[in-house]
Design a protein around this motif. Structure first.
Motif, PDB file in Angstrom:
ATOM      1  N   ALA A  65       0.852  -1.193   0.000  1.00 36.78           N
ATOM      2  CA  ALA A  65       0.000   0.000   0.000  1.00 36.78           C
ATOM      3  C   ALA A  65       0.886   1.240   0.000  1.00 36.78           C
ATOM      4  CB  ALA A  65      -0.922  -0.001   1.214  1.00 36.78           C
ATOM      5  N   ILE A  66       0.638   2.161  -0.923  1.00 41.16           N
ATOM      6  CA  ILE A  66       1.442   3.362  -1.086  1.00 41.16           C
ATOM      7  C   ILE A  66       0.670   4.593  -0.605  1.00 41.16           C
ATOM      8  CG2 ILE A  66       2.703   4.795  -2.737  1.00 41.16           C
ATOM      9  CD1 ILE A  66       3.838   1.988  -2.309  1.00 41.16           C
ATOM     10  N   CYS A 114       0.710   5.231   5.651  1.00 44.73           N
ATOM     11  CA  CYS A 114       0.788   5.364   7.108  1.00 44.73           C
ATOM     12  C   CYS A 114      -0.483   4.817   7.745  1.00 44.73           C
ATOM     13  CB  CYS A 114       0.992   6.833   7.481  1.00 44.73           C
ATOM     14  SG  CYS A 114       1.597   7.070   9.161  1.00 44.73           S
ATOM     15  N   GLN A 115      -0.308   4.037   8.791  1.00 46.10           N
ATOM     16  CA  GLN A 115      -1.449   3.442   9.473  1.00 46.10           C
ATOM     17  C   GLN A 115      -2.067   4.363  10.508  1.00 46.10           C
ATOM     18  OE1 GLN A 115      -2.597   0.498   8.331  1.00 46.10           O
ATOM     19  NE2 GLN A 115      -0.915   0.734   6.841  1.00 46.10           N
ATOM     20  N   ILE A 116      -1.419   5.479  10.760  1.00 44.27           N
ATOM     21  CA  ILE A 116      -1.952   6.481  11.680  1.00 44.27           C
ATOM     22  C   ILE A 116      -1.978   7.819  10.948  1.00 44.27           C
ATOM     23  CG2 ILE A 116      -1.123   5.276  13.731  1.00 44.27           C
ATOM     24  CD1 ILE A 116       1.203   7.213  13.852  1.00 44.27           C
ATOM     25  N   PRO A 117      -2.735   8.807  11.446  1.00 44.31           N
ATOM     26  CA  PRO A 117      -2.813  10.108  10.756  1.00 44.31           C
ATOM     27  C   PRO A 117      -1.444  10.751  10.592  1.00 44.31           C
ATOM     28  CG  PRO A 117      -4.545   9.925  12.402  1.00 44.31           C
ATOM     29  CD  PRO A 117      -3.649   8.744  12.604  1.00 44.31           C
ATOM     30  N   LYS A 142       6.137   1.590  10.092  1.00 44.01           N
ATOM     31  CA  LYS A 142       7.242   1.875   9.179  1.00 44.01           C
ATOM     32  C   LYS A 142       7.355   3.393   9.031  1.00 44.01           C
ATOM     33  CE  LYS A 142       6.690  -2.403   6.533  1.00 44.01           C
ATOM     34  NZ  LYS A 142       6.458  -2.987   5.184  1.00 44.01           N
ATOM     35  N   PRO A 143       8.038   4.055   9.972  1.00 41.59           N
ATOM     36  CA  PRO A 143       8.076   5.530   9.977  1.00 41.59           C
ATOM     37  C   PRO A 143       8.849   6.096   8.798  1.00 41.59           C
ATOM     38  CG  PRO A 143       9.605   4.642  11.587  1.00 41.59           C
ATOM     39  CD  PRO A 143       8.832   3.475  11.061  1.00 41.59           C
TER      40      PRO A 143
END
Length: 281
Positions: A65-66, A114-117, A142-143
């Motif tokens: 996912a990009i 990103c899985q968070i905002p 994955k920051p």
């Protein structure tokens, strides 16, 4: 399980092998089974024919996912719109209208979604006017961090000379007027309030349309050297007044020395708006 088969033929024309044309090749492979199919495959290589079959099964495709470029740019725009200070004044004449333009990112940029905002921030050295840079950070599993160029145009009202003004002139309201321009290219000490200008003295000449800045102004002298003034002092809760002679020019709020002609004492006090001196004691 559903799958998709794609076949691509390579080699010389099948016209040289009429017994394998019109679908007979596929039929031959299916009828002879796997072993015969292998032999036929080898034969095809020998004859310069090759049929490559790619079977695409579910999950084989790249499922990474990009993070979309638009979502990053939207984060920057929202951050800047919320961060730009809004000018509010008593006269409501210095309201600032700001326009934010977010720069482009390389379309080849591939960052994990990103899985968070996403969180935007202002890097050290960046500013909230003119050309600037905003950082966007993903703090998920994955920051990553990316820096986005932006441009902020803030149109604000400021004061200019309405006519030619002379050095030493005391400014009145009719001497100045408002103009509007991108505040990022204005002098930092430009004036925006008429109340801060009216009654001030010009240090040097101003031509029409010139920006009125704070360092061009000074408070006019309320008292002059040698002028007789009243000195106010306090003693035991009582307000005592006496006559004195100013020993220097002084504007309101300035500290000046005053000589009492009777006692010849020299005392220091603060110039009042009415042109007298208060010793504060």
């Amino acid at each position: 399980m559903a799958h998709k088969t794609t076949c691509i033929s390579y080699g010389r024309s099948l016209r040289r092998f009429p017994h394998w044309s019109d679908g007979k090749l596929t039929q031959t492979i299916n009828q002879n089974g796997l072993n015969s199919g292998r032999a036929t495959f080898k034969a095809l290589i020998g004859f310069g024919l090759l049929c490559v079959c790619a079977v695409q099964l579910p999950g084989w495709a790249d499922s990474r996912a990009i993070q979309s470029i638009d979502s990053i740019r939207d984060t920057v725009a929202e951050f800047l719109q919320a961060s730009i200070p809004v000018s509010t004044t008593s006269t409501s004449q210095t309201h600032t209208d700001s326009t934010v333009s977010v720069g482009k990112l390389d379309p080849r940029l591939t960052l994990d979604r990103c899985q968070i905002p996403l969180k935007a921030f202002l890097p050290a050295g960046s500013r909230l006017y003119g050309k600037t840079t905003v950082g966007v950070r993903c703090g998920g599993h994955k920051p990553w961090t990316v820096y986005v160029p932006a441009n902020i145009v803030s149109l604000g009202k400021y004061l200019i000379a309405k006519r030619s003004l002379q050095r030493g002139q005391i400014l009145h309201l009719e001497d100045v007027e408002y103009a509007q321009q991108d505040t990022s290219i204005l002098p930092r000490n430009h004036t925006t309030e008429a109340d801060d200008v009216v009654g001030m003295e010009l240090k040097h000449q101003l031509s029409p349309g010139r920006t009125v800045t704070a360092n061009m102004l000074t408070r006019p002298d309320t008292i002059k050297k040698g002028q007789q003034v009243t000195i106010y002092s306090r003693s035991g809760g009582l307000l005592v007044s006496s006559v004195g002679i100013a020993m220097a020019n002084g504007a309101e709020g300035a500290r000046v020395k005053v000589k009492n002609p009777s006692s010849r004492r020299i005392i220091e006090g603060i110039v009042r708006a009415d042109g007298n001196v208060d010793t504060g004691r």
